[in-house]
Each structure stands twice: as C-alpha cells, then as structure tokens.
Design an enzyme around this catalytic site. Structure first.
Site, PDB file in Angstrom:
ATOM      1  N   TYR A 259       0.841  -1.199   0.000  1.00  0.00           N
ATOM      2  CA  TYR A 259       0.000   0.000   0.000  1.00  0.00           C
ATOM      3  C   TYR A 259       0.883   1.259   0.000  1.00  0.00           C
ATOM      4  O   TYR A 259       2.094   1.178  -0.143  1.00  0.00           O
ATOM      5  CB  TYR A 259      -1.003  -0.059   1.156  1.00  0.00           C
ATOM      6  CG  TYR A 259      -1.928  -1.255   1.011  1.00  0.00           C
ATOM      7  CD1 TYR A 259      -2.786  -1.359  -0.083  1.00  0.00           C
ATOM      8  CD2 TYR A 259      -1.901  -2.309   1.910  1.00  0.00           C
ATOM      9  CE1 TYR A 259      -3.609  -2.467  -0.264  1.00  0.00           C
ATOM     10  CE2 TYR A 259      -2.719  -3.424   1.733  1.00  0.00           C
ATOM     11  CZ  TYR A 259      -3.570  -3.499   0.642  1.00  0.00           C
ATOM     12  OH  TYR A 259      -4.366  -4.592   0.463  1.00  0.00           O
TER      13      TYR A 259
ATOM     14  N   ASN B 233       0.187  -7.498  -3.802  1.00  0.00           N
ATOM     15  CA  ASN B 233      -0.083  -6.183  -4.397  1.00  0.00           C
ATOM     16  C   ASN B 233       1.103  -5.647  -5.186  1.00  0.00           C
ATOM     17  O   ASN B 233       1.351  -4.439  -5.219  1.00  0.00           O
ATOM     18  CB  ASN B 233      -0.530  -5.181  -3.319  1.00  0.00           C
ATOM     19  CG  ASN B 233      -1.875  -5.556  -2.739  1.00  0.00           C
ATOM     20  OD1 ASN B 233      -2.765  -5.981  -3.468  1.00  0.00           O
ATOM     21  ND2 ASN B 233      -2.030  -5.432  -1.428  1.00  0.00           N
TER      22      ASN B 233
HETATM   23  C1  8OZ Z   1      -7.040  -8.614   2.141  1.00  0.00           C
HETATM   24  C2  8OZ Z   1      -7.998  -8.010   1.361  1.00  0.00           C
HETATM   25  C3  8OZ Z   1      -8.049  -6.642   1.290  1.00  0.00           C
HETATM   26  C4  8OZ Z   1      -7.144  -5.884   1.992  1.00  0.00           C
HETATM   27  C5  8OZ Z   1      -3.796  -6.075   3.686  1.00  0.00           C
HETATM   28  C6  8OZ Z   1      -5.589  -4.543   4.128  1.00  0.00           C
HETATM   29  O1  8OZ Z   1      -3.352  -7.012   3.018  1.00  0.00           O
HETATM   30  C7  8OZ Z   1      -5.201  -5.670   3.541  1.00  0.00           C
HETATM   31  C8  8OZ Z   1      -6.158  -6.487   2.775  1.00  0.00           C
HETATM   32  C9  8OZ Z   1      -6.141  -7.871   2.841  1.00  0.00           C
HETATM   33  O2  8OZ Z   1      -3.062  -5.453   4.466  1.00  0.00           O
END
Ligand code: 8OZ
Length: 368
Positions: A184, A239
């Site tokens: 993120y 991600n």
């Molecule tokens: C799973 C689905 C959506 C978000 C993270 C906030 O991986 C998440 C997240 C996990 O830190």
C-alpha cells in the site's frame, strides 16, 4: 479454567502505553462490511467484542481519507459518523476487558476509480500501474492507472494521517497501527519497484523511507509514541510489492522508527502475507536488532511456533490473523490445545452476519 498458566504466550506484557493481558494479538483483517457511508457495520460491535480476549485487537485496515480506499465497503476514520461508529466498537471491547488499536490505511495505487470520489484516480509515488487486482462492486478487477502525488500534496497527506490518528483516539482506541505493509501507499514509497520519484521522497533508501518516518513522527506527535505502532512486510510480494534490496531498506526503515523514540511496537509480517514464510531469504533478527521497543511477529504462526519465538526473545507478542476469523475465543483454544475451526472463504469479504459473528466459541467445559 486455568487459574495459573506459566506459558509465556498467556503472560501479560506492555506495548508502549498499552497493557496487554496476554501476548496473542489479533491481526488486522479486512472484511468489507462497512456498507453505509464507510462507517463500520453495527455487526462489528459483536464481532470485535467476541474477540476481546485477545491481548490486543488491531482493528481492520481503515482509510484515513476517501482517496485512501481501495476495496469495496472498507471503513474510514475521517468522518464524524465513522468516529461514532467506531466508538461503539471500542466501548464494547473495553467493557469486555480487551484492548484495541486502529490500523491507519492508505492504499495508494491499489485502488479502482469506481471506489474513489467522482473523477479521481488513485494516487501513488509514481504513475506506475500495479499488477494487482482489487475487490469492487463488480467483483475482482484490475487496479486503475494511478497518478503520481505532487510534492506539494505530501504535507496534506501527512496531515490526513495525523487527523485520522486524532479521530481514532477520539473514537476510544488505545492507539493506532500505521499500515506500512502489503504494497500500500507507504510501502509503495519505500520500494524501488513502485517509487521512481526524483524529489526528496524517491531515489536512495533515505529518500524512500522519508514518508514512513514523517507519517509515523506526525502520528506519534499527535497521539503519543507509546500509542503508535507500525506494520511492515519486508519481503511480501502481495499487491505487486517488490524491491531490489529489501534488507538494507527495511533495516533503515526500522532505524528511523527507533529514532522517533518510544513507539508502542513494530509489527512484522514474515515472508509472503498469508503465504509461505520463506519466499525470499531475510534476516529478521538483524531487523529486530535495530529496534529497542516491543516487537510483534506475524504470518502462519501456530501455538508451538509462537511460544518458541517468545521464549527465544524473537518477539514480545505474536499476531494471528486468519485463525481469529472462525475462532473468536482463539486465546482460550490455544490455552486448551483445542482444535481450531476453519473459516468459510465465501463469507470472508462483504455480506452481513453470516461468517462474521456466527462462529461459536467453545463450550466452557469442552476439552477442559
Ligand atoms: C485482504 C484483502 C483486502 C485488503 C492487507 C488490508 O493485506 C489488507 C487487505 C487484505 O493489508
């Protein structure tokens, strides 16, 4: 019931200003049920209350502002209604004897235009689209092309973290965890796979860890370092997170957290989030050596691993994520060596009470 239990996992500890009755931490879990106004669902009062026997609950990732949202129906902490919604939750957890902090979240480029205010696109260190998907009203979709944050927008971003932290304390939380993990926004700034900036927030490690340091400093300045924790995930690939040299990057990141002084904790996801612990070699002991405060470890721990980590001085507390979904009384089950229930993947994200507040605790006498 066990009146005396000399297992270190169930012994009290202190994380900064926060006293814990045991060292089992509930990791933050996204559940996508904040359907109305990005206010936590009233069902979350029961959900968190049921899990209040954790030494500490780290409540689900919660966006600091509207652009910080990247998934359908995740809660925020920027509106009055959200603060009011969270207040009912913290009161319930405290009445049940628990402790709860809020995870402060900005997703950066892991978002989709359909989730953002009209006409806006996700913001990121650089205009590089992640090879990742997110959960929208239409199911899983590729994330949108982001735009690079302008240098003059960064003070406002840091201010939004500060205000979110103040709101969290106003909502009755015992503190916050700054989400600097899992690809993120803050993690995007740290890694050379997502940060190609040429200003003071990009380039060398010092520049790439600047946003982390400034956000955490601002939050700690607002609510107190002893109420401020940070979550990192040095080698997670989720991600589309990647960096050419994570060891020195994260060692410097932790050094900068140490320099802030008196932080409540650092919380480290070891390996791939929710996956293999050994995906990329990483020296966690060298990371921990940079920090003099409380250290929380996470990812795939069972009781034996948790006890071993605590006894070896590799951690002060252990966070469990997925086991808490279907085992609200996880602490008691671990204490009794009782079997753990599996959660239903179909009801993990979105929906209502089913698969959320209907997982039962063990009967008081079972396996006692
Ligand atoms: C799973 C689905 C959506 C978000 C993270 C906030 O991986 C998440 C997240 C996990 O830190």
């Amino acid at each position: 019931m066990n009146q005396t239990d000399d297992n270190i996992l169930f012994s009290p500890t202190r994380l900064g200003d926060i006293d814990l009755g045991n060292r089992v931490v509930m990791a933050p879990l996204t559940r996508d049920r904040a359907i109305e106004g990005r206010v936590p669902t009233p069902l979350a009062i029961d959900y968190y209350r049921q899990r209040a026997s954790a030494g500490l609950i780290i409540a689900e990732a919660t966006q600091i502002n509207p652009l910080g949202q990247g998934y359908l129906d995740t809660p925020g902490i920027y509106s009055e209604a959200q603060v009011t919604g969270w207040k009912a939750i913290t009161e319930a957890v405290h009445a049940a004897g628990g402790k709860i902090v809020l995870q402060l979240w900005h997703v950066g480029r892991i978002s989709h235009v359909s989730l953002l205010p009209e006409g806006q696109v996700p913001v990121a260190p650089s205009a590089l689209r992640a090879k990742a998907q997110t959960f929208t009203a239409n199911g899983m979709e590729d994330v949108s092309e982001p735009r690079a944050l302008r240098l003059d927008e960064i003070p406002g971003l840091i201010a939004d973290y500060r205000i979110a932290a103040r709101n969290a304390i106003g909502a009755g939380f015992d503190g916050v965890e700054v989400h600097a993990a899992n690809g993120y926004l803050i993690d995007q700034f740290m890694r050379d796979g997502s940060n190609q900036r040429t200003d003071e927030y990009g380039g060398n490690i010092e520049a790439r860890t600047r946003l982390l340091a400034e956000v955490v400093q601002a939050v700690a300045g607002e609510i107190g370092a002893g109420r401020t924790g940070v979550r990192l995930s040095p080698v997670t690939p989720v991600n589309d997170a990647h960096d050419s040299n994570p060891q020195p990057l994260f060692e410097r990141a932790v050094e900068r957290l140490e320099a802030i002084g008196g932080l409540a904790f650092v919380h480290v996801i070891e390996g791939a989030t929710g996956g293999p612990r050994d995906n990329i070699a990483f020296d966690y002991a060298a990371l921990k050596a940079k920090f003099s405060g409380p250290w929380i470890v996470n990812n795939g721990y069972d009781k034996a691993m948790a006890v071993a980590a605590l006894e070896a001085g590799k951690a002060d507390a252990v966070a469990f994520g997925r086991p808490f979904i279907a085992n609200p009384d996880l602490v008691e089950r671990l204490r009794r060596d009782a079997p753990l229930a599996d959660f239903n993947q179909q009801t993990l994200y979105g929906g209502g009470a089913e698969g959320y507040i209907d997982y039962p605790a063990l009967p008081e006498t079972a396996n006692a």
